[in-house]
Design an enzyme around this catalytic site. Structure first.
Site: not given
Ligand SMILES: [Zn+2]
Length: 895
Positions: A166, A300-304, A336, A339
């Site tokens: 992203e 911070g984080a990624m919702e794969n 996350e 998401h």
């Molecule tokens: Zn988000």
């Protein structure tokens, strides 16, 4: 995605728009927060970079072989797609990739690249027919060190190859139709060294030897999903003993040395999966859920989908870590996971509606985490965040929630305090107005109508309108399309005249031509449609206020009313003097903690806007000094710190005298409160207040506390056992006057620690040293290559942000820009630009403008406009309020 500066890093020092925290518990204290606030209209016209609409992908089969020592990878790819009309060319996204061969339905094609558009076009000898086409590619790419696409992450013992796609970086890992609406299914397999494993979106369906020292791991087919949600992570990972919820296996994974820190996140994830299954009324759709900590990670984080990635400090906690570390992890995990439904299953049609993803997840993270741990009072943090967002949005350079974003740089700039904070607050306001059950049903209906597909803002508010039979569409469209913050002004008693009027609120109101433009815009635009929920002695009562209908029925003869029940409304309020008097008198008994936070925030915002004097605000803040709730103290001390660093922040002797006098007032007012608590408070709020006052009084020069802080620090450094809640704050205070020897020891701690939270805290202590030589050392260290580039900019940003260190840091950064720029990743350049928004002089402003004009920073155009705006606002605030502060200090000599 969860941004690194959201909640995780709280400012140690006053930031342009952040709530201040004198909270010196270094748990999660980094300057970064402040830096959020990008947003202005980009002046340059965008070059449209959208793909032609002729081809629609249906399915990708990807087989990828990374060569980690060589920092390259090779891939083969089959894309099943549908052509709407016959064509001899197909264009897709591709960047930093070399395509060796391409065929369509068996016919060889040629490749041409357009790097500026991040596209490749295949041309075939004869037009391909409309309908189904099979595209086969062989290609190679690079494993980069810029934390995007397919990239390398290094630890002392291994190098991992991981992904972050992203918004627009899947195209660096595989040629693709890299737009969120072009969803497809994916079959993914990777061939990797025997010592490594692979984690991807779905479960492993086969794992077979490939060569004598490699194996191929193949994953189950995914549901239809957007390219930016694909993930594959290669390395030696270890996972917590498996958990599960509602029949879905859940793991939390990290490099093997840190797996002991995964248990807390696992229990959080188990809870949230069941909670969301119930809340959404739609089951989590993937065969498994993995949460993976990555040693080098930009966001911070990624919702794969099914494989959520995290910065280590946002996922891993030690049982010994404090509540703030756990609160943060719980909320990032909740964000996350929300998401997975809102973003992954149903995705925004295009990036202009990014707020649908991020606003929803921001609102939901606190709702879900607050339901899990009511004792952690997330609602207070929400009120605090709302205050910061309202300030961000009250600048002239803000943007509407939905804004045009065509190029990758413009898309990157969409990830700001508006898409997250404002959109989340507007969603919270609507839920509060129509009621949580009705709102939840609307969310369910919206998701159910667009499963595995895409949606727009209209789809969301039309679903809520249909479910609630309330004009949610009118409310939401006014907040999504109009930039800025409404100010509601309540007149004294009706029935004569309109009781309430609305206009746009600016912290630094425009004058001259700007003011005329603004007035004209207000007169011609329709205004906001605002649910206003009045709190009185009875139950809260909500009414819609619009430009056309301003008739809010205020309770007749009520002893007091407060116009923002539960602090859920997205607006500022101005009251008549008699109303203000009634509210202030009732604040402690009748207003909830979030309402008090909102009330204090409104008063300070109006002061900044010139509608009031700093002295009146100080009177209000000091009247609340005994408030038993630590969040109120946090809020008032934070604002007092802003007054010190901004209004009294000049570099001349007179400003120094103002600061000294203000410090004396702080000591005189708060020492008795501190002493009354006693050394060992037992209840949670009293402990927080104790720590907070200890830090604030130390900063204000209380000699007894500074001596105690040095003693605690000396004991700690000499290996004595220190039994004190005050350790973190003591180190931070002691560092302000600390010497080289002390600095060396903190540096050694940061380098030795294997706990990511503790390591980050130690790193940030380095920025507390005020000795100019040590400020330079920290800047040199940050740019030496020894600090991960995910963190190095944070140290630089803090040094720029702090009044006490920026005089050394800013000239250094300008003189060593090449070294600084070499550390920057996609968004950290914009963060550094934003940090200069804390400056407060005309000379600084012109330096910032000319320096960044000559040294362009990627995706930072809005950030620069916003920073310059913030400096202007600070300069004017000081001009207006400095004499008023001086008069107040003269009238209030500390005893
Ligand atoms: Zn988000």
């Amino acid at each position: 995605m969860r941004l690194r500066w959201e909640s995780h890093f709280k400012a140690l020092n006053p930031a342009p728009e952040n709530r201040m925290t004198f909270r010196m518990t270094l748990r999660h204290a980094a300057a970064a927060t402040l830096l959020v606030l990008t947003a202005a209209f980009a002046a340059t016209p965008a070059q449209a970079q959208r793909l032609p609409s002729n081809a629609k992908p249906e399915h990708y089969a990807l087989a990828i072989t990374p060569n980690i020592p060589a920092a390259t990878f090779a891939g083969t790819e089959t894309i099943d797609l549908t052509l709407a009309a016959p064509s001899a060319t197909i264009t897709l996204n591709s960047l930093e990739i070399q395509i060796q061969s391409v065929t369509a339905n068996g016919a060889d094609g040629t490749v041409s690249y357009d790097p500026a558009k991040e596209q490749a076009t295949f041309t075939f000898p004869k037009p391909l027919p409309a309908g189904h086409v099979v595209l086969k590619l062989a290609y190679t790419g690079i494993l980069n060190d810029k934390l995007r696409g397919f990239y390398l992450s290094k630890t002392a013992t291994q190098t991992l190859a991981v992904t972050q796609f992203e918004s627009t970086d899947a195209r660096r890992a595989f040629p693709s139709f890299d737009e969120p609406a072009l969803k497809a299914t994916f079959d993914i397999s990777l061939t990797v060294p025997k010592a490594d494993t692979v984690i991807s979106n779905t479960n492993v369906v086969s794992d077979t030897p490939a060569t004598s020292d490699t194996h191929t791991m193949t994953f189950a087919r995914t549901p239809k999903m957007s390219t930016y949600l694909v993930a594959f992570l290669v390395g030696d990972f270890d996972c917590s003993s498996s958990g599960s919820a509602d029949g879905i296996p859940i793991r939390v994974c990290s490099t093997p040395d840190k797996v002991k820190l995964t248990h807390f996140a696992l229990s959080a994830a188990e809870h949230f999966l069941s909670y969301y299954d119930t809340y959404f009324g739609i089951k989590y759709p993937m065969p498994k859920l993995d949460l993976i900590a990555i040693p080098d990670f930009e966001a911070g984080a990624m919702e794969n989908f099914g494989a959520i990635t995290y910065r280590e400090t946002d996922l891993l906690v030690d049982d010994q870590d404090g509540i703030n570390a756990k609160k943060n992890v719980a909320s990032v995990v909740a964000h996350e996971m929300a998401h997975q439904w809102f973003g992954d299953m149903v995705t925004m049609q295009w990036w202009d509606n990014l707020w649908l993803n991020e606003g929803f997840a921001t609102w939901m993270q606190d709702k879900a985490a607050g339901e899990w741990h009511p004792d952690w009072h997330y609602e207070q943090g929400v009120a605090d965040d709302l205050d910061g967002t309202l300030n961000t949005d009250a600048s002239r350079t803000t943007r509407p929630i939905r804004a045009t974003a065509d190029t990758p740089a413009q898309i990157a700039e969409m990830f700001d305090g508006i898409a997250y904070g404002k959109a989340g607050a507007v969603i919270g306001m609507v839920e509060h107005w129509i009621g949580p059950d009705v709102f939840r049903q609307g969310v369910h209906n919206y998701l159910a109508a667009h499963l595995y597909a895409n949606a727009t803002a209209e789809d969301f508010w039309n679903a809520q309108t249909a479910t609630s039979h309330q004009p949610v569409d009118k409310v939401m469209s006014s907040f999504v399309e109009k930039p800025g913050v409404p100010l509601l002004t309540f007149a004294d008693q009706q029935p004569a005249g309109d009781p309430v009027s609305q206009k746009r609120f600016f912290l630094d109101p425009p004058t001259g031509a700007g003011k005329r433009d603004e007035e004209q815009a207000t007169n011609t635009s329709r205004g906001w449609v605002i649910p206003v929920c009045l709190k009185t002695s009875g139950a809260p009562k909500c009414e819609l206020v619009s430009a056309d209908t301003a008739a809010v029925q205020m309770p007749a003869a009520a002893p007091f009313f407060y116009a923002n029940a539960d602090d859920k409304g997205y607006f500022r309020t101005a009251y008549s003097p008699s109303q203000l008097k009634a509210i202030s008198a009732a604040a402690e008994t009748q207003l909830s903690v979030p309402e008090r936070i909102g009330y204090i925030g409104d008063r300070w915002a109006l002061t900044r806007a010139g509608q009031g004097s700093v002295g009146d605000f100080l009177d209000l803040a000091l009247a609340l000094k005994q408030d038993p709730n630590s969040a109120i103290l946090d809020s008032t001390l934070g604002t007092i710190n802003q007054i010190r660093s901004r209004i009294a922040g000049g570099s001349d002797a007179i400003s120094q005298d103002d600061r000294d006098k203000l410090d004396a007032v702080i000591r005189a007012q708060y020492e008795p409160v501190y002493n009354a608590i006693g050394p060992k408070p037992t209840n949670f709020d009293a402990q927080q207040i104790h720590t907070e006052l200890y830090g604030a009084l130390g900063e204000a020069g209380d000699q007894a506390i500074l001596t105690q802080a040095r003693q605690i620090t000396d004991d700690l450094l000499s290996g004595k056992k220190v039994d004190s809640d005050l350790v973190d704050v003591s180190i931070a205070l002691a560092a302000t006057t600390g010497d080289t020897d002390f600095y060396d020891r903190i540096l050694a701690v940061s380098q030795r620690s294997t706990d990511p939270n503790f390591q980050m805290e130690a790193l940030q202590i380095l920025t507390r040293f005020r000795d100019p030589a040590l400020v330079v050392r920290t800047l040199e260290y940050a740019t030496s290559g020894q600090v991960r580039n995910q963190d190095s900019w944070i140290l630089i940003a803090i040094e720029l942000n702090q009044r006490e260190t920026r005089g050394v840091a800013w000239p250094w950064v300008q003189a060593h820009w090449d070294k600084v720029a070499a550390q920057l990743t996609t968004s950290s350049g914009a963060q550094l630009v934003s940090a200069t928004g804390a400056f407060c002089s005309v000379e600084d402003r012109s330096q910032v403008a000319s320096f960044f004009a000559a040294h362009k920073v990627e995706a930072a155009e809005r950030s620069l406009a916003k920073a310059l705006d913030a400096i202007d606002a600070c300069v004017r605030l000081r001009q207006t309020q400095e004499p008023k502060l001086r008069a107040w200090l003269a009238a209030h000599p500390a005893q």
